[in-house]
Design a protein around this motif. Sequence first.
Motif, short mmCIF file in Angstrom:
data_model
loop_
_atom_site.label_atom_id
_atom_site.label_comp_id
_atom_site.label_asym_id
_atom_site.label_seq_id
_atom_site.Cartn_x
_atom_site.Cartn_y
_atom_site.Cartn_z
N LEU A 90 40.93 -25.73 -12.97
CA LEU A 90 39.61 -25.93 -13.55
C LEU A 90 38.57 -24.98 -12.97
CD1 LEU A 90 39.54 -29.84 -13.69
CD2 LEU A 90 40.06 -28.24 -15.55
N ALA A 91 38.76 -24.55 -11.73
CA ALA A 91 37.83 -23.57 -11.16
C ALA A 91 37.87 -22.28 -11.96
CB ALA A 91 38.17 -23.30 -9.69
N ALA A 92 39.07 -21.80 -12.25
CA ALA A 92 39.20 -20.59 -13.07
C ALA A 92 38.64 -20.82 -14.47
CB ALA A 92 40.66 -20.16 -13.14
N GLU A 93 38.82 -22.05 -14.98
CA GLU A 93 38.27 -22.38 -16.29
C GLU A 93 36.74 -22.25 -16.31
OE1 GLU A 93 37.55 -23.89 -20.19
OE2 GLU A 93 39.31 -22.94 -19.27
N PHE A 94 36.09 -22.68 -15.22
CA PHE A 94 34.64 -22.55 -15.16
C PHE A 94 34.22 -21.08 -15.27
CE2 PHE A 94 30.96 -21.46 -12.50
CZ PHE A 94 29.97 -22.12 -13.21
N TYR A 95 34.86 -20.20 -14.50
CA TYR A 95 34.47 -18.79 -14.53
C TYR A 95 34.86 -18.12 -15.84
CZ TYR A 95 33.40 -19.74 -9.72
OH TYR A 95 32.86 -20.30 -8.59
N HIS A 96 35.86 -18.67 -16.52
CA HIS A 96 36.16 -18.19 -17.87
C HIS A 96 35.05 -18.60 -18.84
CE1 HIS A 96 38.32 -17.13 -21.49
NE2 HIS A 96 38.27 -18.38 -21.93
N ARG A 97 34.55 -19.81 -18.68
CA ARG A 97 33.45 -20.26 -19.54
C ARG A 97 32.18 -19.44 -19.29
NH1 ARG A 97 33.69 -26.43 -21.21
NH2 ARG A 97 35.94 -26.65 -21.51
N TRP A 99 32.26 -16.28 -18.52
CA TRP A 99 32.55 -15.05 -19.28
C TRP A 99 32.26 -15.25 -20.77
CZ3 TRP A 99 36.23 -14.45 -23.19
CH2 TRP A 99 36.41 -13.14 -23.65
N ARG A 100 32.71 -16.39 -21.31
CA ARG A 100 32.49 -16.67 -22.73
C ARG A 100 31.00 -16.69 -23.06
NH1 ARG A 100 36.24 -21.75 -23.63
NH2 ARG A 100 34.19 -22.59 -24.15
N VAL A 122 36.02 -9.73 -14.46
CA VAL A 122 37.45 -9.52 -14.22
C VAL A 122 38.19 -9.72 -15.54
CG1 VAL A 122 39.52 -10.31 -13.01
CG2 VAL A 122 37.31 -10.32 -11.83
N VAL A 123 38.81 -8.65 -16.03
CA VAL A 123 39.58 -8.71 -17.26
C VAL A 123 41.03 -8.40 -16.92
CG1 VAL A 123 39.88 -7.80 -19.58
CG2 VAL A 123 37.57 -7.98 -18.60
N PRO A 124 41.90 -9.41 -16.90
CA PRO A 124 43.30 -9.19 -16.52
C PRO A 124 44.01 -8.27 -17.50
CG PRO A 124 42.73 -11.52 -16.52
CD PRO A 124 41.62 -10.80 -17.21
N LYS A 125 45.03 -7.61 -17.00
CA LYS A 125 45.84 -6.76 -17.84
C LYS A 125 46.96 -7.58 -18.49
CE LYS A 125 45.05 -2.61 -15.06
NZ LYS A 125 45.68 -1.53 -14.25
N GLY A 126 47.22 -7.31 -19.73
CA GLY A 126 48.32 -7.99 -20.41
C GLY A 126 48.06 -9.48 -20.54
N ARG A 130 43.13 -15.13 -18.20
CA ARG A 130 41.99 -14.99 -19.08
C ARG A 130 40.85 -14.25 -18.36
NH1 ARG A 130 40.81 -21.01 -20.84
NH2 ARG A 130 41.08 -21.26 -18.58
N PRO A 131 39.99 -13.60 -19.11
CA PRO A 131 38.87 -12.91 -18.48
C PRO A 131 37.90 -13.91 -17.84
CG PRO A 131 38.67 -12.85 -20.86
CD PRO A 131 40.02 -13.39 -20.56
#
Length: 555
Positions: A90-97, A99-100, A122-126, A130-131
């Motif tokens: 969920l921590a990564a989900e917050f930082y994705h949100r 980005w959105r 941060v935009v992952p490769k492949g 998620r960004p």
Amino acid sequence: MRHQCVRAIVVALFGFFLTLGATPDGLAADSDQYDLVIYGGTSAAVTAAVQASQMGKSVVIVSPDRHIGGLTSGGLGWTDSGNKSKVGGLAAEFYHRVWRHYEQPQAWRWQTPEEYGKVGLVVPKGDRGRPTRWTFEPHVAEQILDDWLEEEGVWVVRDAWLDREGGVERRGRRVIAIKTLDGQRFAGRVFIDATYEGDLIAASGVSYAVGRESSQQYDEQWNGVQTGAFHHRHNFSVLNRPIDPYLVPGDPASGLLPRISSEPPGINGAADQRIQAYCFRMCLTNCPENRIPFPRPTGYDPAQYELLARVYDAGWRETFDKFDPMPNCKTDTNNHGPFSTDNIGYNYDYPDASYERRREIVAEHEQYQQGLMYFLANDQRVPQEVRDQVSQWGLAKDEFVDNHHWPHQLYVREARRMVGEHVMTENELLKRRPTPQPVGMGSYAIDSHNVQRYVTPEGHVQNEGDIGVSTKSAYQISYGSLVPKREECENLLAPVCVSSSHIAFGSIRMEPVFMILGQSAATAAALAIDNGVSVQEVRYTQLRERLLEDGQVLE
């Protein structure tokens, strides 16, 4: 808002029917019964609530704050993340949100995305993930967290302060309900203390520590008093000459300048009850249309900043080194230098203080820091080029609009720390010994801000306690650091004021880690309920399996 209330009532009723007749220790179910009661409004409270809801549990957040998110929504937009690949779930989900949000054109009101650039992006490769974006404005973080809780139908009770004297109801080794000062009662099967202060663990009779342990207690190098350790540029040794601490230079009889302690620092490595300094993480802007000039605070006393004037006289010119850029021409402005926003020595009694005394401490910090900014922009003792630059900055009109544009959350870097089943120390962080039963990871440097400002034997002013030691790689955090000793309480978890030494907490205390541990604590709470066991008896293999399934990074 009406829709949110209806959803919250439905969730509460659903949780009531689920738990009817199935409560621990024969506890009678009633209308204010929840599977999980979370006390606190930090980012850890949010991820804990979201996780519990997604695991089908009824949950309520009882927050003493009006605003949800703690420091994440309180000005700390320059995320201290360390190795971002170790932030999952969920921590990564917050930082994705985050980005959105900034992918929307309407998010850029005072600046274009091109002008801001790729700071914090941060935009992952492949297909590796998620960004994410790790820099953000305070109001954006708060809106994301509020929306998230509404999506999950989580009821949030705001401005509800735990009755710390008699507001914890216990039956044997279990907490069965908490009461707030306004008379509300919240019964639950499991409880989470998600405060920075550790108020619920303390009121529940759980052991905790305040201040620095000796270096000998846990066989640590960097705990206790650390005179002579200068790891950052937040000390007087960075200047090209020593600074005299006396009102009349060279005359001890004249007394000390303000903000300098007359107490000796203590023996190197010794324990003390001092706390690393607090400050506000200011959101400033240099956009003229959105800028409010720094106000002159009530009770402003320029003499409080005489020491800073002497720092400038010694040639220091690093005023703007921690004006970290946020989107829309804003900053997360943090402490930097020997005399800065950290209000050293004015918080020692905060952890155990009454609510009234804490309000006094917060007000003093606010007056000090607002006075500091006014001094920098206006006082003739500040070099003209510094005054000219500072005057281009001010408070952001569109942030903290109900608090005179000042952050609503003091940066409580450390308060109480639970003494639980396992105590995290620098030895686990530096991989000198393994971490049992990991439920999350950290990777930021071991980082303590200054603890005291004193006079050296040579008669010069110096700061002490600022430590920065790299962990060199990510480290694991033990499940045992989230739970009390079983003989003290069987249904309480603490993902923020975790069981940790002072110096280990210097790394663990980062907002992404609190989000990680909030999710892990709620997962353990749900499994304890499902299996009818104490939080100490949760099977680690089952906990680990669910954490990995939900995206946590454990190794």
